[in-house]
Design a protein around this motif. Structure first.
Motif, PDB file in Angstrom:
ATOM      1  N   GLU A 153       0.835  -1.209   0.000  1.00 17.49           N
ATOM      2  CA  GLU A 153       0.000   0.000   0.000  1.00 17.49           C
ATOM      3  C   GLU A 153       0.868   1.257   0.000  1.00 17.49           C
ATOM      4  O   GLU A 153       0.567   2.234  -0.693  1.00 17.49           O
ATOM      5  CB  GLU A 153      -0.902   0.008   1.231  1.00 17.49           C
ATOM      6  CG  GLU A 153      -1.973  -1.076   1.267  1.00 17.49           C
ATOM      7  CD  GLU A 153      -2.744  -1.045   2.572  1.00 17.49           C
ATOM      8  OE1 GLU A 153      -2.700   0.003   3.255  1.00 17.49           O
ATOM      9  OE2 GLU A 153      -3.368  -2.063   2.913  1.00 17.49           O
ATOM     10  N   VAL A 154       1.945   1.210   0.772  1.00 15.41           N
ATOM     11  CA  VAL A 154       2.820   2.382   0.888  1.00 15.41           C
ATOM     12  C   VAL A 154       3.486   2.715  -0.444  1.00 15.41           C
ATOM     13  O   VAL A 154       3.485   3.868  -0.886  1.00 15.41           O
ATOM     14  CB  VAL A 154       3.880   2.157   1.985  1.00 15.41           C
ATOM     15  CG1 VAL A 154       4.905   3.295   1.984  1.00 15.41           C
ATOM     16  CG2 VAL A 154       3.227   2.049   3.355  1.00 15.41           C
ATOM     17  N   VAL A 155       4.050   1.694  -1.101  1.00 15.60           N
ATOM     18  CA  VAL A 155       4.765   1.978  -2.358  1.00 15.60           C
ATOM     19  C   VAL A 155       3.797   2.291  -3.489  1.00 15.60           C
ATOM     20  O   VAL A 155       4.194   2.930  -4.482  1.00 15.60           O
ATOM     21  CB  VAL A 155       5.713   0.823  -2.745  1.00 15.60           C
ATOM     22  CG1 VAL A 155       6.797   0.649  -1.688  1.00 15.60           C
ATOM     23  CG2 VAL A 155       4.949  -0.477  -2.960  1.00 15.60           C
ATOM     24  N   ASP A 156       2.544   1.864  -3.355  1.00 13.85           N
ATOM     25  CA  ASP A 156       1.544   2.280  -4.347  1.00 13.85           C
ATOM     26  C   ASP A 156       1.308   3.791  -4.255  1.00 13.85           C
ATOM     27  O   ASP A 156       1.118   4.468  -5.275  1.00 13.85           O
ATOM     28  CB  ASP A 156       0.219   1.545  -4.114  1.00 13.85           C
ATOM     29  CG  ASP A 156       0.260   0.106  -4.615  1.00 13.85           C
ATOM     30  OD1 ASP A 156       1.179  -0.219  -5.391  1.00 13.85           O
ATOM     31  OD2 ASP A 156      -0.617  -0.687  -4.209  1.00 13.85           O
ATOM     32  N   ILE A 157       1.331   4.310  -3.019  1.00 11.61           N
ATOM     33  CA  ILE A 157       1.120   5.747  -2.810  1.00 11.61           C
ATOM     34  C   ILE A 157       2.381   6.533  -3.157  1.00 11.61           C
ATOM     35  O   ILE A 157       2.332   7.571  -3.808  1.00 11.61           O
ATOM     36  CB  ILE A 157       0.713   6.032  -1.355  1.00 11.61           C
ATOM     37  CG1 ILE A 157      -0.593   5.308  -1.012  1.00 11.61           C
ATOM     38  CG2 ILE A 157       0.559   7.530  -1.112  1.00 11.61           C
ATOM     39  CD1 ILE A 157      -0.941   5.349   0.467  1.00 11.61           C
ATOM     40  N   ASP A 158       3.534   6.005  -2.710  1.00  5.10           N
ATOM     41  CA  ASP A 158       4.810   6.680  -2.975  1.00  5.10           C
ATOM     42  C   ASP A 158       5.830   5.665  -3.479  1.00  5.10           C
ATOM     43  O   ASP A 158       6.527   5.028  -2.687  1.00  5.10           O
ATOM     44  CB  ASP A 158       5.334   7.358  -1.705  1.00  5.10           C
ATOM     45  CG  ASP A 158       6.644   8.113  -1.959  1.00  5.10           C
ATOM     46  OD1 ASP A 158       7.102   8.135  -3.120  1.00  5.10           O
ATOM     47  OD2 ASP A 158       7.202   8.666  -0.994  1.00  5.10           O
ATOM     48  N   PRO A 159       5.930   5.480  -4.797  1.00  6.90           N
ATOM     49  CA  PRO A 159       6.861   4.490  -5.364  1.00  6.90           C
ATOM     50  C   PRO A 159       8.335   4.814  -5.104  1.00  6.90           C
ATOM     51  O   PRO A 159       9.191   3.953  -5.328  1.00  6.90           O
ATOM     52  CB  PRO A 159       6.553   4.542  -6.872  1.00  6.90           C
ATOM     53  CG  PRO A 159       5.221   5.194  -6.982  1.00  6.90           C
ATOM     54  CD  PRO A 159       5.138   6.147  -5.832  1.00  6.90           C
ATOM     55  N   GLU A 160       8.634   6.024  -4.625  1.00 10.39           N
ATOM     56  CA  GLU A 160      10.019   6.413  -4.393  1.00 10.39           C
ATOM     57  C   GLU A 160      10.422   6.287  -2.921  1.00 10.39           C
ATOM     58  O   GLU A 160      11.481   6.774  -2.523  1.00 10.39           O
ATOM     59  CB  GLU A 160      10.238   7.855  -4.852  1.00 10.39           C
ATOM     60  CG  GLU A 160      10.064   8.051  -6.351  1.00 10.39           C
ATOM     61  CD  GLU A 160      11.007   7.169  -7.155  1.00 10.39           C
ATOM     62  OE1 GLU A 160      12.228   7.213  -6.893  1.00 10.39           O
ATOM     63  OE2 GLU A 160      10.528   6.419  -8.028  1.00 10.39           O
ATOM     64  N   TYR A 161       9.592   5.642  -2.121  1.00 11.56           N
ATOM     65  CA  TYR A 161       9.897   5.441  -0.704  1.00 11.56           C
ATOM     66  C   TYR A 161      10.764   4.185  -0.593  1.00 11.56           C
ATOM     67  O   TYR A 161      10.275   3.064  -0.457  1.00 11.56           O
ATOM     68  CB  TYR A 161       8.605   5.307   0.087  1.00 11.56           C
ATOM     69  CG  TYR A 161       8.737   5.374   1.601  1.00 11.56           C
ATOM     70  CD1 TYR A 161       9.953   5.625   2.237  1.00 11.56           C
ATOM     71  CD2 TYR A 161       7.625   5.183   2.409  1.00 11.56           C
ATOM     72  CE1 TYR A 161      10.051   5.691   3.608  1.00 11.56           C
ATOM     73  CE2 TYR A 161       7.699   5.249   3.791  1.00 11.56           C
ATOM     74  CZ  TYR A 161       8.914   5.498   4.386  1.00 11.56           C
ATOM     75  OH  TYR A 161       9.008   5.552   5.757  1.00 11.56           O
ATOM     76  N   GLY A 162      12.077   4.373  -0.638  1.00 11.88           N
ATOM     77  CA  GLY A 162      13.015   3.261  -0.719  1.00 11.88           C
ATOM     78  C   GLY A 162      12.930   2.280   0.426  1.00 11.88           C
ATOM     79  O   GLY A 162      13.010   1.063   0.225  1.00 11.88           O
ATOM     80  N   GLU A 163      12.767   2.773   1.636  1.00  9.67           N
ATOM     81  CA  GLU A 163      12.769   1.866   2.790  1.00  9.67           C
ATOM     82  C   GLU A 163      11.537   0.966   2.794  1.00  9.67           C
ATOM     83  O   GLU A 163      11.594  -0.158   3.290  1.00  9.67           O
ATOM     84  CB  GLU A 163      12.860   2.658   4.092  1.00  9.67           C
ATOM     85  CG  GLU A 163      12.984   1.811   5.348  1.00  9.67           C
ATOM     86  CD  GLU A 163      14.199   0.890   5.353  1.00  9.67           C
ATOM     87  OE1 GLU A 163      14.226  -0.040   6.180  1.00  9.67           O
ATOM     88  OE2 GLU A 163      15.137   1.091   4.538  1.00  9.67           O
ATOM     89  N   ALA A 164      10.424   1.435   2.234  1.00 13.66           N
ATOM     90  CA  ALA A 164       9.238   0.575   2.127  1.00 13.66           C
ATOM     91  C   ALA A 164       9.516  -0.589   1.174  1.00 13.66           C
ATOM     92  O   ALA A 164       9.096  -1.728   1.419  1.00 13.66           O
ATOM     93  CB  ALA A 164       8.036   1.387   1.658  1.00 13.66           C
TER      94      ALA A 164
END
Length: 596
Positions: free
Chosen positions: A485-496
């Motif tokens: 869900e997190v990377v769907d919202i922010d694909p550039e969130y590396g730690e997710a």
């Protein structure tokens, strides 16, 4: 004492002659057949009496003894094992001890620079630091005295850490940030203690000490006659700052979780409860909307359908009650709501060992929790929400700084940008490169974790932290879904992506784990934890050359990485294959070693 001094003098005399002694105290060696690595802690000459089997029993420094393969080998070494190597050997059902007593002929010198930094709880007690120039550990005062010719005085006496100037910049940046956060509190109240704002008063005190540099423990101050080193100073500042950041984030995440839970919490903090089955009484000091552990097989829950669907309570019990119930004292109990009931009012006179911040309300026959626990569990403080608003502003400022550090981006705030430059990622890596012990490296590694986790959007970060909570509770598939869900919202969130890679690996989806790790590295090329994960995937797929390369890349960034043990196994196996032309398929020995 005089006797101890005499023993030291005799030991020094016994070790003054190094004839026939191949290795120095502090050098990193490897066992030729068992393949573990370790650091020379000391050496002794064997005598006829020493070779008597009756005289070779284990002592405090002799956990395991190897028989010599060379009859005239009269030198034996005490060797401190690397934790990672010991763990791998235990997993392979080849247990070893933390300190080994080994013949000289069974050892060889480790020359690979990626395998020299040994991690063990014994190191800081016996050695001053790791020295990259000699590839060995510098003996502490006692070892240096006992083994006078093992100490390289000319090299080590004039040492200065190349990263000290950078360390001083980071210390300055942290102190400036602490001052900035302190001003945020003053923006809400100039006298939090006078207004009974205990949470803010506590944080103000900690930030004031950090801003003034008053964070060096007394044991660090007196450890060396040369004063507190720049390494120790930056370690203590980083640790204090990151601990504060983690604590504030955790407090706000827990509060939000408590407020948003759809489960009714029957027992409040401070209430005196009684266990329905075992009869002991105690005080509720915390609760979880759902259990923090896998509880379905607990003995005391077998009569409850779906115990995981109920809240669980942390209860400090009356020790006399637990003596009756369990035959001994218990410091705390973790209890399902269905197993608890309010203690009758006339039975609430109990003896419990609570923290000093708790107080007793005689009128209600219950205990009053400290403000920080009330805040964490969704309660309302008598401050019109001031404490929560202040902590949220502090967290926002910290998150902005950490994101700026990670992305080398501007925050739009001149002071915060200046602090970000002082705490630039390249400076963290410079200190990590020259870290003198695993303690320093661990603090830096933990700091990188917080930098990688930071996010400007508090809702995205909240969801991410919820995923981490699921992962810690063993709910791996739910955690994976949350990180998705997190990377769907922010694909550039590396730690997710990195956490998603971890989940996929734990589930057994190796290709998906590899893809997520590679995505992490696209976003954050210096993410050495993602490189560790990538190496583990390759290792599991039995692609040891790529595993070796991933571990090497990780260790170029973090020389103290715990994957050094895995790297060592890879290198040993590849070397054996080269010598014997073994192939993976159809070779039982190769299969067995790959599983390490």
């Amino acid at each position: 004492s005089t006797k101890e001094l005499q023993v030291l003098k005799q030991n020094r005399k016994d070790h003054s002659n190094r004839e026939g002694v191949k290795y120095r105290v502090g050098q990193v060696v490897k066992h030729k057949t068992s393949n573990w690595r370790g650091v020379i802690l000391g050496w002794n000459r064997q005598t006829a009496k020493d070779d008597d089997p009756k005289q070779t029993q284990a002592t405090s420094l002799t956990k395991k003894s190897y028989q010599s393969t060379t009859p005239d080998d009269d030198i034996k070494y005490f060797v401190v094992l690397d934790w990672g190597d010991a763990s791998i050997l235990h997993q392979a059902n080849r247990p070893v001890s933390s300190i080994m007593n080994v013949y000289q002929s069974d050892l060889s010198l480790v020359e690979d620079p990626d395998l020299l930094r040994i991690r063990s709880g014994q190191m800081t007690e016996h050695f001053e630091r790791f020295d990259a120039e000699t590839g060995s550990f510098v003996p502490g005062p006692t070892l240096a005295y006992i083994h006078p010719h093992d100490y390289l005085q000319e090299i080590w006496s004039s040492y200065s850490n190349p990263s000290d100037p950078v360390a001083q910049e980071i210390v300055s940046g942290i102190q400036t940030m602490a001052h900035r956060l302190r001003q945020i509190i003053f923006g809400y109240t100039s006298a939090p203690e006078a207004r009974n704002l205990h949470v803010l008063s506590s944080y103000l005190s900690r930030l004031s000490k950090l801003a003034d540099g008053d964070v060096i423990p007394s044991e660090e101050q007196f450890r060396s006659t040369k004063g507190v080193s720049a390494q120790s100073t930056v370690k203590c500042h980083l640790q204090s700052f990151m601990n504060l950041a983690v604590e504030i984030n955790d407090t706000l995440w827990t509060r939000r979780t408590s407020l948003e839970t759809d489960r009714k919490i029957r027992f409040a903090l401070g209430e005196v409860v009684q266990h329905k089955k075992y009869g002991f009484r105690g005080v509720v000091v915390a609760w979880d909307p759902e259990p923090a552990y896998e509880v379905t097989h607990w003995d005391g829950l077998q009569h409850i359908d779906s115990p995981e669907s109920y809240p669980f309570y942390h209860v400090i019990p009356d020790p006399s009650d637990t003596m009756v119930a369990f035959g001994g004292e218990r410091s705390w109990r973790y209890v399902c709501e269905e197993n608890l009931e309010l203690c009758p009012r006339d039975s609430r006179d109990i003896e419990v060992d609570l923290e000093p911040e708790w107080s007793y309300d005689a009128a209600a026959c219950s205990y009053l929790p400290p403000d920080d626990l009330i805040l964490r569990h969704g309660g309302q403080l008598n401050d019109e929400g001031l404490t929560e608003k202040c902590l949220q502003e502090i967290k926002t400022s910290i998150d902005s700084l950490l994101v700026s550090i990670r992305e080398s981006s501007s925050t739009g705030d001149e002071q915060l940008d200046s602090i970000s430059e002082q705490l630039a990622m390249k400076k963290f890596f410079e200190i990590l490169k020259h870290a003198e012990d695993s303690d320093m490296a661990t603090v830096l590694s933990d700091s990188f974790k917080e930098i990688w986790k930071a996010h400007k959007d508090k809702d995205i970060r909240y969801t991410f932290d919820t995923g981490v909570n699921h992962l810690l509770k063993g709910k791996t598939e739910l955690a994976l879904s949350t990180f998705g869900e997190v990377v769907d919202i922010d694909p550039e969130y590396g730690e997710a992506w990195n956490k998603a890679s971890t989940c996929e690996f734990m589930i057994g989806n190796l290709d998906a784990s590899m893809a997520a790790a590679q995505k992490t590295l696209e976003i954050i090329p210096s993410h050495f934890h993602a490189l560790n994960g990538l190496g583990l995937v390759y290792n599991e797929k039995k692609d040891l050359k790529d595993a070796r390369d991933a571990f090497r890349r990780s260790m170029q960034l973090d020389p103290w990485s715990p994957v050094s043990g895995r790297l060592s196994v890879c290198l040993d196996t590849l070397q054996r294959w080269d010598k014997t032309s073994l192939k993976v398929k159809g070779n039982p020995e190769a299969e067995e070693n790959l599983s390490l």
